[in-house]
Design a protein around this motif. Structure first.
Motif, PDB file in Angstrom:
ATOM      1  N   SER A  52       0.839  -1.203   0.000  1.00  0.00           N
ATOM      2  CA  SER A  52       0.000   0.000   0.000  1.00  0.00           C
ATOM      3  C   SER A  52       0.872   1.251   0.000  1.00  0.00           C
ATOM      4  O   SER A  52       2.095   1.179   0.018  1.00  0.00           O
ATOM      5  CB  SER A  52      -0.912  -0.005   1.234  1.00  0.00           C
ATOM      6  OG  SER A  52      -0.127  -0.003   2.414  1.00  0.00           O
ATOM      7  N   GLU A  76       0.851   3.460   2.404  1.00  0.00           N
ATOM      8  CA  GLU A  76       1.220   3.766   3.782  1.00  0.00           C
ATOM      9  C   GLU A  76       1.437   2.456   4.523  1.00  0.00           C
ATOM     10  O   GLU A  76       0.730   1.467   4.273  1.00  0.00           O
ATOM     11  CB  GLU A  76       0.134   4.583   4.483  1.00  0.00           C
ATOM     12  CG  GLU A  76      -0.038   5.964   3.922  1.00  0.00           C
ATOM     13  CD  GLU A  76      -1.149   6.754   4.602  1.00  0.00           C
ATOM     14  OE1 GLU A  76      -1.268   7.939   4.351  1.00  0.00           O
ATOM     15  OE2 GLU A  76      -1.897   6.135   5.391  1.00  0.00           O
ATOM     16  N   PRO A  77       2.437   2.368   5.434  1.00  0.00           N
ATOM     17  CA  PRO A  77       3.388   3.430   5.796  1.00  0.00           C
ATOM     18  C   PRO A  77       4.430   3.658   4.709  1.00  0.00           C
ATOM     19  O   PRO A  77       4.412   2.982   3.678  1.00  0.00           O
ATOM     20  CB  PRO A  77       4.034   2.890   7.079  1.00  0.00           C
ATOM     21  CG  PRO A  77       3.973   1.411   6.911  1.00  0.00           C
ATOM     22  CD  PRO A  77       2.665   1.127   6.194  1.00  0.00           C
ATOM     23  N   ARG A  78       5.378   4.574   4.962  1.00  0.00           N
ATOM     24  CA  ARG A  78       6.352   4.949   3.949  1.00  0.00           C
ATOM     25  C   ARG A  78       7.223   3.766   3.538  1.00  0.00           C
ATOM     26  O   ARG A  78       7.654   3.673   2.392  1.00  0.00           O
ATOM     27  CB  ARG A  78       7.218   6.099   4.479  1.00  0.00           C
ATOM     28  CG  ARG A  78       8.296   6.578   3.507  1.00  0.00           C
ATOM     29  CD  ARG A  78       7.691   7.022   2.188  1.00  0.00           C
ATOM     30  NE  ARG A  78       8.697   7.217   1.162  1.00  0.00           N
ATOM     31  CZ  ARG A  78       9.161   8.412   0.805  1.00  0.00           C
ATOM     32  NH1 ARG A  78       8.697   9.496   1.380  1.00  0.00           N
ATOM     33  NH2 ARG A  78      10.059   8.512  -0.131  1.00  0.00           N
ATOM     34  N   LEU A 132       5.547   2.007   0.769  1.00  0.00           N
ATOM     35  CA  LEU A 132       5.615   2.805  -0.462  1.00  0.00           C
ATOM     36  C   LEU A 132       6.997   2.690  -1.102  1.00  0.00           C
ATOM     37  O   LEU A 132       7.117   2.611  -2.336  1.00  0.00           O
ATOM     38  CB  LEU A 132       5.284   4.265  -0.147  1.00  0.00           C
ATOM     39  CG  LEU A 132       5.316   5.242  -1.335  1.00  0.00           C
ATOM     40  CD1 LEU A 132       4.383   4.791  -2.442  1.00  0.00           C
ATOM     41  CD2 LEU A 132       4.947   6.645  -0.869  1.00  0.00           C
ATOM     42  N   THR A 191       4.923  11.019  -2.999  1.00  0.00           N
ATOM     43  CA  THR A 191       6.019  11.390  -2.089  1.00  0.00           C
ATOM     44  C   THR A 191       6.433  12.844  -2.231  1.00  0.00           C
ATOM     45  O   THR A 191       7.379  13.278  -1.578  1.00  0.00           O
ATOM     46  CB  THR A 191       7.247  10.497  -2.362  1.00  0.00           C
ATOM     47  OG1 THR A 191       7.698  10.717  -3.714  1.00  0.00           O
ATOM     48  CG2 THR A 191       6.914   9.036  -2.168  1.00  0.00           C
TER      49      THR A 191
END
Length: 760
Positions: A140, A142-144, A147, A184
């Motif tokens: 997904s 999130e979280p980074r 990503l 981002t």
């Protein structure tokens, strides 16, 4: 479509278009292929494509997933029987798609990893790239960390598609990666990635989608490249309007172009495209887009100084599409209050200001600053200038941290008004000066935007002219083809033209000879003038050298004369017994030495106009140390910037330093001590001289009043006025003397190096 769904489906969308172009057999034919014991490669491909078609139908309908699973089972069984690992890997990849669509993510991801292992082992770049794209769908936004993994998967897919030469898939994958960079906020990478995608689409003669152009335009917009931003947003609109369909992407395209026009100050154009986006979003009943368009439209009306229109739009938003997010609600209330304030409806603004005041501590920094700003404006109008002043200071702090010039401008103006109303005229003038500086910066940014807009308009006109020229050229070529039957006449005409060209060539040759003779004559004249100029330059250099010698001699003689005066003072002191007279003579001698050092530096330096302040101040301190007994207990800390000043600045600075240092040595210390001397640039065009000691400080009030009337203090005040500066004296853990004055930058700083720091 929300961003998560868009990013998870966009790669499959590309594959769906490819499959849709093929006419798949009926379900009865597919059933026959399933029953076949050993289907060939073409039949396996049909089963695989059919499986993906069922997976990508809208929704995860059970019967569709069952059909896709049936095809995957057949491909897997056939590949195992044939010992074909490549088809086995493709069946695993299809299983992954099916299971992910059914939200059975753990098992689906395991199948994708199995497929990856097979394709890596057998070096199947294209299928491995498809597998990385499929694996990316399991992470997904999130979280980074998730990503970042998603981005790395697409990067690997891009490398593999490039190696396999699959340019259309490569271009589309680059677009998806660019969209992730949009998440981002890495707009530099976004524009670089999308530019590659567009270049590949152009290479393979495929029109990029409107979303590709629009996203690339958004990236350039956020980087401040309004020329390219306008170019690609207009291309996106062109694609949208050529297709004449109604999808949610079209509203996004129009909204992005409208936002660009808003930033460029073209408010009428912005409103026109917001209206186009509104019509599409209304038709699709897309409430989230309608809410966003209402906010953007209201902001544009506010920019046009039409608070009545802006208020009407935002009231419609409050009534028909109320925000659910807390921060969005607070923004809406701040905006409504601001509109009422602009319309002089202060009582109507007060309820919204109170709501915002209660919840502003839960808001992010910029929204919190906007809340403080609207409160500051309200208190300014209602006469509570102290509250207005404090809130404006809070806004300034946030605006400076975020480098938001617009917010700084508003806050400085509020501070100026509050200070003026409270009678703080000095602070008011300073805040008004800061307001003008920020406004000038905003004006320069606005001008840069206008120049960028004019540039893109010019480039567009140039392209249109190029198209017209190409059209004319094409027409001429068609006319030439129609005249092929007149070949003989053309040959004759060509022969005639050849004769004419020869005649013209001979004529040009004669003209060139004539021109060469004229050029030789002019060259001789130029050479003679060059000789005369060289003689003149030599004479000027001689005169300049004599002038420099005379200037050095003058500085030398001034220095010698000052030394003679100092010698006379020393002689006079030998015949005096009065302590005050001796002190006066000694102080005069120190002052003359401060001036004498300047002239000594000038005639010893190559530059006879400017004084190297670091060396001068160090020599002055050394001379003063030699003139006092017990000075070894006192340390000096010099922090002098790499500055050169002219005599008009150097002499007052030297005399101020002389007075301050001698006062500190005589009065400040009873034992060990430290004297700090700093000369630094505190703001553009402003220097600050600080002499601070850690001694006993200024005397009690009565003695302090007498000292302010002493000759030394009067001299320092007069010298500060001569510098067109200000003098401040503080008694805090010693005495701190601060002199701030203006200077001319081209004369003061010879390099951009750091300040010279030296303890003595």
């Amino acid at each position: 479509m929300n961003r998560i769904l868009l990013l998870s489906c966009c790669m499959m969308g590309c594959l769906l278009q490819c499959l849709a172009q093929k006419q798949l057999p009926s379900y009865a034919v597919l059933q026959e292929l399933i029953k076949k014991e050993r289907p060939d490669t073409a039949e396996m491909r049909i089963l695989l494509n059919a499986g993906y078609m069922y997976v990508m139908k809208p929704g995860a309908v059970g019967i569709d997933m069952d059909s896709a699973t049936l095809f995957a089972d057949k491909i897997l069984a056939s590949s195992i029987k044939a010992g074909n690992k490549i088809w086995q890997g493709q069946s695993y990849l299809l299983y992954s798609n099916i299971l992910r669509e059914q939200q059975i993510t753990a098992k689906g991801k395991a199948y994708a990893l199995e497929a990856k292992s097979i394709f890596q082992k057998w070096q199947q770049s294209a299928y491995l790239a498809d597998t990385y794209v499929e694996l990316a769908n399991y992470y997904s936004l999130e979280p980074r960390e998730n990503l970042d993994i998603k981005i790395s998967c697409y990067k690997e897919a891009i490398k593999l598609y490039r190696a396999a030469g699959l340019k259309e898939r490569l271009a589309h994958t680059l677009y998806v990666l660019g969209d992730l960079y949009n998440v981002t906020d890495d707009f530099k990478l976004l524009t670089e990635t999308l530019a590659q995608s567009v270049a590949i689409y152009d290479e393979i003669k495929v029109e990029p989608g409107a979303d590709v152009y629009s996203l690339l335009g958004t990236g350039y917009n956020r980087l401040g490249d309004f020329g390219n931003a306008l170019k690609y947003n207009l291309l996106a609109v062109k694609v949208v309007e050529s297709r004449k369909d109604t999808v949610s992407t079209n509203a996004t395209v129009y909204n992005r172009l409208a936002l660009l026009y808003h930033y460029m100050g073209e408010s009428d154009e912005a409103l026109k495209y917001y209206q186009k986006a509104w019509l599409i979003a209304s038709k699709l009943n897309d409430t989230s887009t309608l809410r966003l368009l209402s906010i953007n439209t209201a902001a544009t009306y506010a920019m046009k100084k039409r608070p009545d229109k802006a208020l009407a739009v935002i009231k419609r938003l409050e009534r028909n599409y109320p925000p659910t997010d807390f921060a969005e609600k607070m923004w809406m209330y701040i905006f409504i209050a601001g509109c009422h304030m602009d319309l002089k409806q202060h009582n109507a603004a007060l309820p919204y200001i109170r709501i915002v005041h209660k919840g502003k501590n839960q808001l992010p920094d910029m929204l919190h600053a906007s809340a403080d700003d609207i409160e500051s404006r309200y208190y300014l109008i209602t006469g509570d200038y102290v509250k207005s002043h404090q809130l404006a200071l809070n806004v300034i702090a946030t605006a400076l941290r975020s480098k938001n010039l617009s917010l700084q401008s508003v806050a400085y103006h509020d501070l100026f008004q509050a200070d003026s109303a409270m009678g703080n005229y000095k602070e008011a003038v300073e805040h008004y000066r800061q307001y003008k500086i920020v406004n000038d910066s905003l004006f320069n940014i606005s001008k840069a935007i206008q120049i960028s807009t004019l540039q893109v308009q010019f480039e567009t006109q140039q392209k249109q002219q190029s198209i017209e020229l190409l059209t004319r050229k094409s027409q001429l070529q068609r006319a030439a083809l129609d005249k092929v039957r007149f070949t003989r006449n053309v040959i004759i005409a060509g022969a005639v033209m050849l004769v004419i060209m020869l005649a013209l060539g001979y004529n040009r040759y004669q003209l060139k000879l004539s021109n060469n003779r004229q050029l030789m004559q002019k060259q001789n004249e130029i050479n003679e003038k060059n000789i005369s100029l060289q003689d003149l330059i030599a004479t000027q250099h001689k005169l300049l050298g004599e002038k420099e010698w005379l200037v050095k001699e003058i500085h030398h003689r001034v220095k010698n004369n000052l030394q003679i005066v100092m010698s006379l003072l020393n002689t006079q002191a030998a015949f005096l017994d009065d302590k005050d007279a001796l002190n006066a003579i000694r102080e005069s001698r120190y002052r003359m030495q401060a001036i004498s050092l300047i002239h000594q530096k000038l005639y010893q330096s190559e530059n006879m106009a400017l004084i190297e302040m670091s060396a001068y101040i160090k020599d002055l301190v050394e001379y003063l140390k030699d003139g006092f007994s017990g000075i070894n207990k006192i340390r000096f800390d010099l922090q002098i910037a790499n500055i050169k000043l002219d005599v008009s600045h150097s002499v007052p600075i030297g005399l101020i330093l002389n007075e301050a240092i001698t006062n500190s040595i005589k009065y400040a210390f009873t034992g060990n001590g430290l004297i700090k001397i700093s000369l630094q640039e505190t703001s553009p065009g402003q220097l600050t001289l600080i002499i601070a000691d850690d001694g006993v400080g200024l005397p009690i009030e009565d003695n302090n009043r007498d000292r302010k009337q002493s000759m030394g203090m009067m001299l320092m005040n007069t010298l500060a006025e001569q510098l067109d500066g200000t003098l401040h004296i503080q008694s805090r853990n010693g005495v701190i003397i601060t002199v701030s004055f203006k200077y001319q930058e081209e004369q003061a700083f010879t390099t951009s190096g750091e300040a010279i720091t030296s303890p003595i």
